[in-house]
Scaffold this active site. Structure first.
Site, PDB file in Angstrom:
ATOM      1  N   LYS A 103      40.728  37.745  32.546  1.00 22.06           N
ATOM      2  CA  LYS A 103      41.991  37.737  33.311  1.00 22.06           C
ATOM      3  C   LYS A 103      42.507  36.313  33.494  1.00 22.06           C
ATOM      4  O   LYS A 103      41.715  35.373  33.688  1.00 22.06           O
ATOM      5  CB  LYS A 103      41.792  38.378  34.692  1.00 22.06           C
ATOM      6  CG  LYS A 103      41.035  39.688  34.651  1.00 22.06           C
ATOM      7  CD  LYS A 103      40.953  40.379  35.998  1.00 22.06           C
ATOM      8  CE  LYS A 103      39.965  41.531  35.967  1.00 22.06           C
ATOM      9  NZ  LYS A 103      38.580  41.170  36.234  1.00 22.06           N
TER      10      LYS A 103
ATOM     11  N   HIS B 124      45.836  38.423  36.582  1.00 20.42           N
ATOM     12  CA  HIS B 124      44.881  38.820  37.629  1.00 20.42           C
ATOM     13  C   HIS B 124      45.584  39.282  38.908  1.00 20.42           C
ATOM     14  O   HIS B 124      45.198  40.282  39.516  1.00 20.42           O
ATOM     15  CB  HIS B 124      43.959  37.629  37.915  1.00 20.42           C
ATOM     16  CG  HIS B 124      42.640  38.007  38.510  1.00 20.42           C
ATOM     17  ND1 HIS B 124      41.482  37.324  38.223  1.00 20.42           N
ATOM     18  CD2 HIS B 124      42.292  38.983  39.383  1.00 20.42           C
ATOM     19  CE1 HIS B 124      40.477  37.870  38.890  1.00 20.42           C
ATOM     20  NE2 HIS B 124      40.945  38.874  39.603  1.00 20.42           N
TER      21      HIS B 124
ATOM     22  N   TYR C 169      36.126  34.027  37.981  1.00 17.77           N
ATOM     23  CA  TYR C 169      34.745  34.363  38.369  1.00 17.77           C
ATOM     24  C   TYR C 169      33.777  33.241  37.971  1.00 17.77           C
ATOM     25  O   TYR C 169      32.646  33.189  38.473  1.00 17.77           O
ATOM     26  CB  TYR C 169      34.264  35.683  37.739  1.00 17.77           C
ATOM     27  CG  TYR C 169      35.071  36.912  38.090  1.00 17.77           C
ATOM     28  CD1 TYR C 169      36.009  36.907  39.122  1.00 17.77           C
ATOM     29  CD2 TYR C 169      34.903  38.099  37.387  1.00 17.77           C
ATOM     30  CE1 TYR C 169      36.748  38.035  39.419  1.00 17.77           C
ATOM     31  CE2 TYR C 169      35.638  39.237  37.683  1.00 17.77           C
ATOM     32  CZ  TYR C 169      36.571  39.196  38.702  1.00 17.77           C
ATOM     33  OH  TYR C 169      37.298  40.323  38.989  1.00 17.77           O
TER      34      TYR C 169
ATOM     35  N   ASP D 130      33.829  43.623  32.367  1.00 20.17           N
ATOM     36  CA  ASP D 130      35.055  43.138  33.002  1.00 20.17           C
ATOM     37  C   ASP D 130      34.758  41.822  33.717  1.00 20.17           C
ATOM     38  O   ASP D 130      34.030  41.796  34.710  1.00 20.17           O
ATOM     39  CB  ASP D 130      35.552  44.177  34.019  1.00 20.17           C
ATOM     40  CG  ASP D 130      36.870  43.757  34.664  1.00 20.17           C
ATOM     41  OD1 ASP D 130      37.928  44.128  34.138  1.00 20.17           O
ATOM     42  OD2 ASP D 130      36.819  43.037  35.690  1.00 20.17           O
TER      43      ASP D 130
HETATM   44  P1  NAD Z   1      32.116  47.535  43.704  1.00 18.97           P
HETATM   45  O1  NAD Z   1      32.877  48.574  44.413  1.00 18.97           O
HETATM   46  O2  NAD Z   1      31.678  47.747  42.303  1.00 18.97           O
HETATM   47  O3  NAD Z   1      30.898  47.202  44.651  1.00 18.97           O
HETATM   48  C1  NAD Z   1      29.786  46.475  44.269  1.00 18.97           C
HETATM   49  C2  NAD Z   1      28.804  46.550  45.432  1.00 18.97           C
HETATM   50  O4  NAD Z   1      28.486  47.913  45.694  1.00 18.97           O
HETATM   51  C3  NAD Z   1      27.488  45.875  45.119  1.00 18.97           C
HETATM   52  O5  NAD Z   1      27.536  44.494  45.383  1.00 18.97           O
HETATM   53  C4  NAD Z   1      26.549  46.615  46.051  1.00 18.97           C
HETATM   54  O6  NAD Z   1      26.665  46.099  47.360  1.00 18.97           O
HETATM   55  C5  NAD Z   1      27.122  48.012  46.033  1.00 18.97           C
HETATM   56  N1  NAD Z   1      26.469  48.889  45.030  1.00 18.97           N
HETATM   57  C6  NAD Z   1      26.525  48.803  43.672  1.00 18.97           C
HETATM   58  N2  NAD Z   1      25.831  49.786  43.113  1.00 18.97           N
HETATM   59  C7  NAD Z   1      25.295  50.511  44.122  1.00 18.97           C
HETATM   60  C8  NAD Z   1      24.474  51.656  44.168  1.00 18.97           C
HETATM   61  N3  NAD Z   1      24.061  52.268  43.040  1.00 18.97           N
HETATM   62  N4  NAD Z   1      24.142  52.151  45.378  1.00 18.97           N
HETATM   63  C9  NAD Z   1      24.573  51.570  46.509  1.00 18.97           C
HETATM   64  N5  NAD Z   1      25.354  50.478  46.531  1.00 18.97           N
HETATM   65  C10 NAD Z   1      25.715  49.957  45.348  1.00 18.97           C
HETATM   66  O7  NAD Z   1      32.957  46.168  43.843  1.00 18.97           O
HETATM   67  P2  NAD Z   1      33.487  45.033  42.894  1.00 18.97           P
HETATM   68  O8  NAD Z   1      32.387  44.319  42.221  1.00 18.97           O
HETATM   69  O9  NAD Z   1      34.429  44.248  43.713  1.00 18.97           O
HETATM   70  O10 NAD Z   1      34.344  45.813  41.808  1.00 18.97           O
HETATM   71  C11 NAD Z   1      33.891  46.116  40.485  1.00 18.97           C
HETATM   72  C12 NAD Z   1      34.510  45.179  39.484  1.00 18.97           C
HETATM   73  O11 NAD Z   1      35.938  45.213  39.576  1.00 18.97           O
HETATM   74  C13 NAD Z   1      34.203  43.698  39.741  1.00 18.97           C
HETATM   75  O12 NAD Z   1      32.877  43.343  39.443  1.00 18.97           O
HETATM   76  C14 NAD Z   1      35.253  43.052  38.893  1.00 18.97           C
HETATM   77  O13 NAD Z   1      34.915  43.125  37.525  1.00 18.97           O
HETATM   78  C15 NAD Z   1      36.454  43.941  39.203  1.00 18.97           C
HETATM   79  N6  NAD Z   1      37.288  43.399  40.313  1.00 18.97           N
HETATM   80  C16 NAD Z   1      38.583  43.041  40.039  1.00 18.97           C
HETATM   81  C17 NAD Z   1      39.410  42.551  41.021  1.00 18.97           C
HETATM   82  C18 NAD Z   1      40.803  42.199  40.699  1.00 18.97           C
HETATM   83  O14 NAD Z   1      41.495  41.573  41.527  1.00 18.97           O
HETATM   84  N7  NAD Z   1      41.312  42.551  39.531  1.00 18.97           N
HETATM   85  C19 NAD Z   1      38.931  42.393  42.348  1.00 18.97           C
HETATM   86  C20 NAD Z   1      37.601  42.755  42.610  1.00 18.97           C
HETATM   87  C21 NAD Z   1      36.812  43.270  41.601  1.00 18.97           C
END
Ligand code: NAD
Length: 275
Positions: A75, A108, A50, A45
């Site tokens: 997106k 998005h 990004y 994704d």
């Molecule tokens: P997430 O909830 O996946 O959090 C990622 C964070 O969680 C990492 O940076 C780390 O700090 C922690 N983490 C990851 N694995 C871990 C583990 N095994 N143990 C402990 N901590 C851990 O947050 P995200 O990246 O914002 O969301 C996932 C994906 O969703 C994004 O990468 C993106 O592709 C998408 N996204 C979309 C939007 C949107 O507006 N559509 C906004 C934000 C994210």
């Protein structure tokens, strides 16, 4: 273990577990996505905003994995909404990704203040018809905006990608989506690491009982709710940990204990505030 797939309302399927690359440094993206593909992920994704679509594309090309084994989402950024800009944006994304089409193309953010999301949605219908996106959907849409695109077009969005994690469960949008054939994808599935998943007793108790980590328990909670999820990490060890969630099940009581954590605790932007 095989990642479960979900059939979307247009008949196409999506792997329920993927890898997200929000805030993955463009210079590191090729390496990190390569780690994810090596760990077994086949669903990535990304988004134009990004700035790392080229790195995703390089990792895909280098992997040698057949295109039909991969599910790639990108997106449309909100400053580029409207018909002409959406067509230019998908072409730019496809060039950066090195692909002829994406599996899923999303608006998005609705950016309701500009009032262009229905026009953009109609452009996404054209992009799908042109074969540049197999499926189309939206992200960060609230119920009135979903109602508007359903009423104003001939396509119900295949997905709505929304902030969703144990302390922010968005039950109203999930119920509306379920009633209308829209599949929910969770962004920020681990709360973006912004609150203490590791310390929450409901989650640590389930982790102890299953021999899994708190992050694995939360990813499993999403999967058992039928939500599409793509946690992000820069670390190869956590990338592998987050994929290793297919060999256990949470009990109904463990799910219920996590369901009870909903606290309205949004960690990202409210859709009304993204302009
Ligand atoms: P997430 O909830 O996946 O959090 C990622 C964070 O969680 C990492 O940076 C780390 O700090 C922690 N983490 C990851 N694995 C871990 C583990 N095994 N143990 C402990 N901590 C851990 O947050 P995200 O990246 O914002 O969301 C996932 C994906 O969703 C994004 O990468 C993106 O592709 C998408 N996204 C979309 C939007 C949107 O507006 N559509 C906004 C934000 C994210």
């Amino acid at each position: 273990m095989t990642v479960p797939t979900i059939t979307l309302n247009d008949g196409h399927s999506i792997p329920q577990l993927g890898f997200g690359v929000f805030k993955v440094d463009p210079a590191e993206t090729e390496r990190i996505v390569t780690d994810a593909l090596e760990a077994g992920y086949r669903h990535i994704d990304t988004a134009a905003i990004y700035g790392n679509e080229e790195g995703v594309g390089r990792a895909i090309a280098k992997s040698g994995i057949a295109r039909d084994e991969l599910f790639i989402t990108t997106k449309l950024w909100n400053s580029e909404q409207g018909t002409a800009s959406a067509h230019a944006a998908i072409d730019e994304s496809l060039t950066k990704l090195g692909l002829e089409s994406v599996n899923l193309y999303l608006i998005h953010w609705p950016v309701a203040s500009k009032g262009l999301y229905l026009e953009s949605w109609l452009a996404l219908e054209e992009i799908k018809a042109a074969g540049k996106a197999t499926s189309i959907g939206v992200s960060n849409f609230q119920i009135p905006q979903l109602e508007e695109v359903i009423a104003g077009s001939s396509t119900v969005p295949a997905v709505n990608q929304i902030e969703l994690h144990p302390e922010f469960q968005q039950r109203d949008i999930r119920e509306f989506a379920s009633a209308n054939g829209i599949h929910i994808e969770a962004w920020g599935p681990l709360g973006q690491g912004k609150y203490d998943l590791l310390g929450n007793p409901a989650i640590t108790a389930a982790a102890q009982a299953t021999g899994k980590t708190p992050a694995q328990v939360v990813i499993r909670w999403h999967l058992q709710h039928g939500i599409v999820v793509f946690p992000k990490s820069n670390s190869a060890a956590r990338i592998a940990e987050n994929f290793d969630v297919l060999d256990f099940e949470l009990t109904a009581d463990q799910i219920a204990a996590i369901d009870a954590l909903d606290a309205g605790n949004r960690v990202g932007s409210h859709p009304d505030d993204v302009n």
